[in-house]
Design a protein around this motif. Structure first.
Motif, PDB file in Angstrom:
ATOM      1  N   THR A 189       0.802  -1.234   0.000  1.00  0.00           N
ATOM      2  CA  THR A 189       0.000   0.000   0.000  1.00  0.00           C
ATOM      3  C   THR A 189       0.828   1.274   0.000  1.00  0.00           C
ATOM      4  O   THR A 189       0.301   2.339  -0.311  1.00  0.00           O
ATOM      5  CB  THR A 189      -0.936   0.022   1.217  1.00  0.00           C
ATOM      6  OG1 THR A 189      -0.164  -0.068   2.421  1.00  0.00           O
ATOM      7  CG2 THR A 189      -1.918  -1.145   1.165  1.00  0.00           C
ATOM      8  N   ARG A 190       2.117   1.188   0.345  1.00  0.00           N
ATOM      9  CA  ARG A 190       2.936   2.394   0.434  1.00  0.00           C
ATOM     10  C   ARG A 190       4.119   2.410  -0.539  1.00  0.00           C
ATOM     11  O   ARG A 190       4.689   3.474  -0.767  1.00  0.00           O
ATOM     12  CB  ARG A 190       3.474   2.561   1.865  1.00  0.00           C
ATOM     13  CG  ARG A 190       2.400   2.641   2.940  1.00  0.00           C
ATOM     14  CD  ARG A 190       1.570   3.902   2.807  1.00  0.00           C
ATOM     15  NE  ARG A 190       0.545   4.000   3.845  1.00  0.00           N
ATOM     16  CZ  ARG A 190      -0.726   3.648   3.671  1.00  0.00           C
ATOM     17  NH1 ARG A 190      -1.135   3.180   2.495  1.00  0.00           N
ATOM     18  NH2 ARG A 190      -1.599   3.759   4.650  1.00  0.00           N
ATOM     19  N   LEU A 226       5.646   7.347   6.283  1.00  0.00           N
ATOM     20  CA  LEU A 226       4.947   6.233   6.919  1.00  0.00           C
ATOM     21  C   LEU A 226       4.483   6.650   8.310  1.00  0.00           C
ATOM     22  O   LEU A 226       5.108   7.492   8.961  1.00  0.00           O
ATOM     23  CB  LEU A 226       5.879   5.027   7.041  1.00  0.00           C
ATOM     24  CG  LEU A 226       6.474   4.455   5.745  1.00  0.00           C
ATOM     25  CD1 LEU A 226       7.460   3.339   6.080  1.00  0.00           C
ATOM     26  CD2 LEU A 226       5.384   3.957   4.821  1.00  0.00           C
ATOM     27  N   GLU A 246       3.681   1.960  11.031  1.00  0.00           N
ATOM     28  CA  GLU A 246       4.228   1.380   9.800  1.00  0.00           C
ATOM     29  C   GLU A 246       5.750   1.421   9.810  1.00  0.00           C
ATOM     30  O   GLU A 246       6.416   0.431   9.453  1.00  0.00           O
ATOM     31  CB  GLU A 246       3.687   2.143   8.581  1.00  0.00           C
ATOM     32  CG  GLU A 246       2.202   1.940   8.339  1.00  0.00           C
ATOM     33  CD  GLU A 246       1.619   2.935   7.356  1.00  0.00           C
ATOM     34  OE1 GLU A 246       0.528   2.671   6.823  1.00  0.00           O
ATOM     35  OE2 GLU A 246       2.255   4.001   7.130  1.00  0.00           O
ATOM     36  N   TRP A 275      -2.846   9.215   2.588  1.00  0.00           N
ATOM     37  CA  TRP A 275      -2.896   7.751   2.651  1.00  0.00           C
ATOM     38  C   TRP A 275      -4.284   7.246   3.028  1.00  0.00           C
ATOM     39  O   TRP A 275      -4.698   6.180   2.574  1.00  0.00           O
ATOM     40  CB  TRP A 275      -1.836   7.218   3.608  1.00  0.00           C
ATOM     41  CG  TRP A 275      -0.436   7.425   3.117  1.00  0.00           C
ATOM     42  CD1 TRP A 275       0.570   8.130   3.704  1.00  0.00           C
ATOM     43  CD2 TRP A 275       0.119   6.919   1.897  1.00  0.00           C
ATOM     44  NE1 TRP A 275       1.708   8.109   2.939  1.00  0.00           N
ATOM     45  CE2 TRP A 275       1.463   7.363   1.820  1.00  0.00           C
ATOM     46  CE3 TRP A 275      -0.385   6.141   0.859  1.00  0.00           C
ATOM     47  CZ2 TRP A 275       2.299   7.049   0.757  1.00  0.00           C
ATOM     48  CZ3 TRP A 275       0.450   5.822  -0.220  1.00  0.00           C
ATOM     49  CH2 TRP A 275       1.770   6.273  -0.260  1.00  0.00           C
ATOM     50  N   SER A 335      -6.100   7.414  -0.261  1.00  0.00           N
ATOM     51  CA  SER A 335      -5.543   6.380  -1.135  1.00  0.00           C
ATOM     52  C   SER A 335      -6.077   5.005  -0.737  1.00  0.00           C
ATOM     53  O   SER A 335      -6.515   4.217  -1.600  1.00  0.00           O
ATOM     54  CB  SER A 335      -4.013   6.398  -1.048  1.00  0.00           C
ATOM     55  OG  SER A 335      -3.451   5.319  -1.767  1.00  0.00           O
ATOM     56  N   ASP A 336      -6.049   4.683   0.543  1.00  0.00           N
ATOM     57  CA  ASP A 336      -6.544   3.386   1.006  1.00  0.00           C
ATOM     58  C   ASP A 336      -8.042   3.237   0.763  1.00  0.00           C
ATOM     59  O   ASP A 336      -8.518   2.148   0.406  1.00  0.00           O
ATOM     60  CB  ASP A 336      -6.243   3.202   2.496  1.00  0.00           C
ATOM     61  CG  ASP A 336      -4.758   3.066   2.783  1.00  0.00           C
ATOM     62  OD1 ASP A 336      -3.993   2.760   1.852  1.00  0.00           O
ATOM     63  OD2 ASP A 336      -4.357   3.276   3.949  1.00  0.00           O
ATOM     64  N   TYR A 388       1.368   5.543  -8.829  1.00  0.00           N
ATOM     65  CA  TYR A 388       1.435   6.949  -8.425  1.00  0.00           C
ATOM     66  C   TYR A 388       2.611   7.702  -9.039  1.00  0.00           C
ATOM     67  O   TYR A 388       2.928   8.812  -8.618  1.00  0.00           O
ATOM     68  CB  TYR A 388       1.499   7.043  -6.902  1.00  0.00           C
ATOM     69  CG  TYR A 388       0.178   6.741  -6.210  1.00  0.00           C
ATOM     70  CD1 TYR A 388      -1.023   6.743  -6.916  1.00  0.00           C
ATOM     71  CD2 TYR A 388       0.131   6.455  -4.852  1.00  0.00           C
ATOM     72  CE1 TYR A 388      -2.228   6.462  -6.287  1.00  0.00           C
ATOM     73  CE2 TYR A 388      -1.078   6.184  -4.205  1.00  0.00           C
ATOM     74  CZ  TYR A 388      -2.251   6.184  -4.937  1.00  0.00           C
ATOM     75  OH  TYR A 388      -3.453   5.921  -4.314  1.00  0.00           O
TER      76      TYR A 388
END
Length: 791
Positions: free
Chosen positions: A59-60, A197, A201, A762, A765-766, A785
């Motif tokens: 996810t990152r 993060l 995370e 984020w 985005s999630d 991205y």
């Protein structure tokens, strides 16, 4: 001091620093070796990686580190990519004079040591294994730590220190160079140019890296699913020449696909569904029942180097990334159709075609024994994927293929049961047997290749025109009966293609407003598109190969447009084509309006209006109404009727400040802060023509720009994320419709935009990812991205 002397001194200083850093690291932690990372992974370590670490990477990190355009070729989509590491060599290089050596993960090297020999450096610690060494000697850790040290952003738009252009100079440093890099580029931490993060995370990744970045083995296939694999491999590896030829045809068209064997739930001890497993169809030197030994060649039809080729289903270990994911289910219904396409007809194969370039690069020569009707039916069965492969395939960065197409257009297909009659189809195929593709020529001479291929294309179109003009003799009308209706059930019958500058999307249905152009595709055209832009395209090829590919695609686009124009009145065709190619060069016009591609036969479609093109679109919509896919229609969203109407009205806006709108905006719609729906806004950039190779901007007509608004995620590379509360949708639509200046667009972003710097980036985005997965569980994947803007 001369310039060269200064450069030499600088090189000696840098290399001296790197050598010193290497000595220091070697002295402190030991010499580097991939063998240092061979450590046991306990069940606890495996669970920690799968449950905690992998989701953060997905996810990152994967949003920027996937496919060929991953910075420094660092692919974080699987454990093999992490272990391979990074390289300063470019995959995308439109200026190289010589072809590059391929560096495809899983194909061109099979061990970490082999990747090191190819110039890839580690991003994990490969010295002595201790917590200190594992952190200080890890590029992954140093990258995320550098971003943490930078802290939160203090301004909405990042400074010019950040370079987000695709052609930016990449800084692919090794661990020995990291200290000087950190001093010179303090803002280059990861995620680059995005919020850091979270503490949790960062803590998870730090713990994982400190303990040696232990990565478990790839998951194994459940027994029940393995039985299906064995069944399909037996079907694809028949002993007869016919079976071998058919399997080769299937492989050369499906080798990029993600294949699912999911007729029913797989009942194993973990209750794992077959849909959790994706396979790639590969050529192997080993038969079914033995470990797969993938045959790595530049193109799928290159000589395999073994006496017998086996077609195997290889479990894909990479995480699902939307920009290169082409899903297909292998089930009994599909196999039954394949049986009808390939095995029912009584035909004989007496000799294998071999792999000589003059044969293998031309599918009409290589597969001439397989009936045309079967081949065409096979491609039509999944025509969205067939077209999508040239966008999501080896050109996942896209512009080589997509700067030759319009911003939005509709695609239809010639009906395989009525077009030309079987005799005419055979005649056309016999003609196209001599129609070679650029892969057969010397790519160092693109102009000579273009002249040869142009002459062949003109000859083919001239003969095709003769066939069309003689349709009456075959009792075939030049009307809508020529258009495939999906047999009343297949929603692949109509497609919409959106171009987003250097990438594109292919969706089912007639999506958006009526486009400027449309294509009608027949079998020879569909086959050539695949072998030009997918099977025959080499992303590692030189500039000559890429130029020849781009120039030849011009021919195929014009042919598809010509097929569509044949359904319009003869007297309207030239004026419409002139409008499509306003301001085109005289050379292009001489080709487009030459006698070679002129068909004088009048259409049998009856028209009642002056705008025959718009009327034809409606006639096609009515003909295909039963199979038109509506999944992207705003009317199917959770929004209210009034909101939907306001958004639909936005699509009537033309020109003005739309020129400032990005190619793709992905909009999260919330209801009292809770994610409700995702909407995509596509900027259709108008052009006088799209025949210019070098100066596309000169052909732009921004006063004719428009927007298309659709439900869900459309576009794999969003340029901006937005968040709009449902009750503010009217205000958002009003602000978009009244855009005039760049300052107006900046104001829109200030209110609704989720810029790179936004603290909720984020979360948004999630939320988009979760709704995308719920909306399209099979087709969805991680978005890219790399094209997010900074304005």
């Amino acid at each position: 001091m001369s310039r060269w002397m200064m450069l030499l001194c600088l090189f000696l200083v840098i290399s001296g620093c790197a050598a010193y850093a290497t000595q220091q690291l070697d002295f402190t932690y030991g010499k580097t070796s991939p063998e240092n990372r061979v450590v046991a992974v306990s069940e606890k370590d495996a669970a920690f990686y799968n449950d905690k670490v992998r989701p953060i990477l997905d996810t990152r990190c994967v949003s920027c580190h996937a496919c060929y355009d991953a910075p420094c070729q660092l692919k974080l989509t699987s454990s093999a990519g992490i272990e391979r590491g990074a390289s300063a060599s470019l995959v995308y290089d439109g200026t190289r004079l010589l072809s590059a050596s391929p560096t495809r993960l899983y194909l061109d090297a099979k061990t970490t040591e082999a990747w090191r020999e190819k110039g890839f450096h580690p991003v994990l610690n490969e010295r002595g294994q201790s917590p200190a060494a594992n952190l200080n000697g890890s590029l992954l850790y140093r990258s995320i730590a550098l971003r943490q040290a930078q802290g939160a952003f203090t301004q909405p738009i990042l400074s010019d220190d950040y370079d987000f252009s695709l052609a930016r100079e990449q800084q692919c440093v090794s661990i020995e160079e990291i200290e000087s890099f950190e001093e010179k580029y303090p803002n280059a931490g990861m995620p680059y140019g995005l919020p850091a993060l979270s503490k949790d995370e960062y803590s998870v990744l730090t713990r994982w890296l400190a303990k040696g970045a232990k990565i478990p083995s790839e998951k194994s296939i459940p027994d029940a699913l393995q039985q299906k694999v064995a069944l399909w491999e037996s079907r694809l590896n028949q002993d007869t020449l016919k079976g071998q030829l058919v399997s080769r045809y299937i492989y050369e068209h499906l080798y990029l696909y993600s294949l699912y064997l999911d007729d029913e739930e797989i009942n194993d001890s973990e209750s794992t569904s077959a849909s959790d497993y994706r396979f790639k169809l590969v050529r192997s030197a080993t038969p079914p029942g033995e470990p797969i030994d993938i045959i790595a060649t530049r193109r799928p039809y290159d000589p395999p180097g073994v006496d017998t080729v086996y077609y195997r289903l290889w479990l894909d270990p990479e995480v699902k990334v939307q920009k290169n994911h082409i899903p297909m289910s292998l089930n009994e219904a599909r196999f039954a159709r394949w049986q009808a396409y390939f095995y029912t007809d009584d035909y004989e194969v007496t000799q294998a075609p071999g792999y000589a370039p003059e044969i293998a690069t031309n599918p009409f020569k290589a597969f001439r024994d397989i009936p045309i009707h079967g081949r065409y039916r096979f491609l039509l069965d999944h025509s969205q994927n067939t077209i999508m492969a040239f966008i999501k395939g080896p050109v996942c960065r896209g512009q080589v293929a997509v700067n030759v197409i319009n911003e939005q257009f509709w695609v239809y297909f010639v009906d395989p049961d009525v077009a030309y009659s079987q005799g005419s189809a055979n005649y056309l195929e016999g003609t196209v047997q001599n129609l070679d593709l650029p892969a057969v020529t010397d790519s160092t001479l693109p102009l000579a290749s273009w002249i040869m291929l142009s002459d062949q294309q003109k000859s083919y179109l001239s003969k095709k025109a003769q066939v069309i003009e003689n349709l009456e003799k075959q009792n075939v009308a030049l009307d809508l009966g020529l258009i495939w209706d999906g047999d009343g059930t297949n929603d692949n019958a109509a497609l919409t293609i959106f171009r987003h500058f250097d990438n594109a999307s292919v969706v089912k249905g007639m999506v958006g407003q009526a486009p400027k152009t449309a294509w009608v595709i027949d079998y020879p055209l569909l086959e050539r598109i695949h072998y030009l832009l997918v099977a025959g395209f080499d992303v590692y090829g030189n500039v000559g190969h890429q130029l020849a590919t781009r120039l030849y695609m011009d021919f195929l686009r014009m042919e598809g447009e010509m097929n569509f124009l044949l359904l319009l009145p003869n007297e309207d065709r030239e004026s419409i084509r002139q409008f499509w190619y306003r301001d085109a060069s005289q050379t292009i016009k001489d080709y487009i309006f030459s006698d070679y591609i002129r068909v004088n036969k009048q259409t049998d479609v009856v028209y009642s209006s002056q705008d025959t093109q718009a009327e034809l679109y409606e006639k096609l919509r009515n003909k295909l109404a039963q199979v038109l896919n509506q999944e992207h229609d705003l009317a199917s969203s959770k929004l209210s009727t009034s909101h939907i109407k306001a958004l639909q009205e936005l699509q009537s806006v033309r020109g003005g400040g739309l020129r400032h709108f990005p190619n793709v905006a992905t909009v999260l719609i919330t209801q009292q802060g809770t994610p409700l729906e995702v909407m995509s806004v596509i900027h259709n950039k108008a052009h006088a023509n799209i025949s210019s190779l070098l100066d596309e901007e000169a052909a732009r007509l921004p006063e004719e720009d428009s927007l298309t608004l659709v439900k869900g995620v459309l576009g794999d590379y969003p340029n901006v994320l937005m968040r709009v509360e449902e009750k503010a949708l009217m205000e958002w639509a009003e602000q978009v419709s009244t855009l005039n200046t760049a300052e107006d667009y900046a104001a829109l972003l200030s209110r609704f935009g989720i810029r790179r710097t936004h603290p909720d980036f984020w979360f948004v985005s999630d939320s988009i990812a979760n709704l995308n997965a719920l909306d399209r569980p099979r087709e969805s994947g991680i978005l890219d991205y790399n094209r997010l803007e900074n304005r």
